[in-house]
Write a protein that holds these residues in place. Structure first.
Motif: not given
Length: 262
Positions: A256-262
């Motif tokens: 999930k984190a990989a698909n969210l912007p930093d």
């Protein structure tokens, strides 16, 4: 081995309770440090509030869980309430704490990500408190393993040898094995917390479940006082379930984190 630390107004104060209290206080220091280094993500005031919900229910849960699996040991209800001389199960404590956090979340209207970040900060503190708390088992001469030879136990410090000599027989100091394992887990979790990324909500909690459960699974197999369920050591069953759950949740969280912007 005297399980009584001192007398207070004629009432014996047990080492078990003293050591658990020390563990909680040390855990609180770690929690304070972790909240400060979170750079505003976790408020120490919030985690203190959450603690007031979680800790009492953790104690109740730990005791109820133990008593349920050891009902034949108690003749009266008052005996069930008296845990000063031992009888707390960590898995029951975790369940009780989870219930307390759930109530806190509802009352304070916190988001799931806020709660997960708070628990991430608390996970290292909790496992260090567990490491310290295991020494309460030592003072009660409980949570030990099977018999060992004098040659084997001679590798340990003299006070460990003395404490593990019970009615003329030496026993595996499994409390010590778990305490040392928990300290190693604490170090690993502190490192992981320091490397935690912005959207990795709950990552340290899941790592805690995995790491603690790995050690507990193997150490539990050595103990002579395991709580049993359908002829199996329930702590081992829960450890396997916790490891699987933790691995799945880390995979989901990282994905999930990989698909969210930093």
């Amino acid at each position: 081995m005297d399980p009584i630390a001192f007398q207070l107004f004629g009432i014996p104060v047990m080492w078990y309770g003293v050591i658990i209290t020390i563990g909680v206080l040390v855990g609180f220091v770690v929690l304070y440090y972790n909240s400060k280094r979170s750079r505003g993500v976790v408020s120490f005031d919030d985690v203190t509030d959450a603690f007031l919900y979680a800790f009492p229910l953790a104690l109740v849960g730990a005791r109820v869980y133990y008593v349920i699996f050891e009902l034949d040991q108690y003749d009266t209800f008052m005996e069930m309430l008296d845990f000063r001389s031992g009888g707390l199960a960590i898995h029951g404590g975790i369940l009780g704490a989870a219930l307390g956090i759930f109530i806190y979340k509802k009352v304070k209207k916190k988001s799931l990500t806020e709660i997960l970040d708070m628990v991430d900060a608390a996970a290292p503190a909790m496992i260090l408190a567990q490491a310290i708390g295991r020494w309460g088992n030592f003072m009660n001469q409980e949570a030990h393993g099977g018999p060992v030879s004098e040659e084997f136990i001679s590798r340990f410090p003299a006070f460990i040898q003395e404490g593990m000599l019970i009615q003329g027989t030496y026993y595996h100091p499994t409390f010590l094995y778990e305490s040392v394992w928990n300290v190693l887990c604490f170090i690993a979790l502190m490192i992981l917390l320091g490397k935690k990324r912005k959207h990795d909500h709950g990552i340290v909690l899941y790592a805690y479940l995995i790491l603690y459960s790995i050690g507990r699974f193997f150490i539990e197999g050595m103990r002579t006082d395991s709580l049993m369920f359908l002829g199996m050591r329930q702590a081992q069953l829960i450890s396997v379930a916790s490891i699987i759950f933790g691995v799945i949740m880390i995979y989901i969280t990282r994905n999930k984190a990989a698909n969210l912007p930093d």
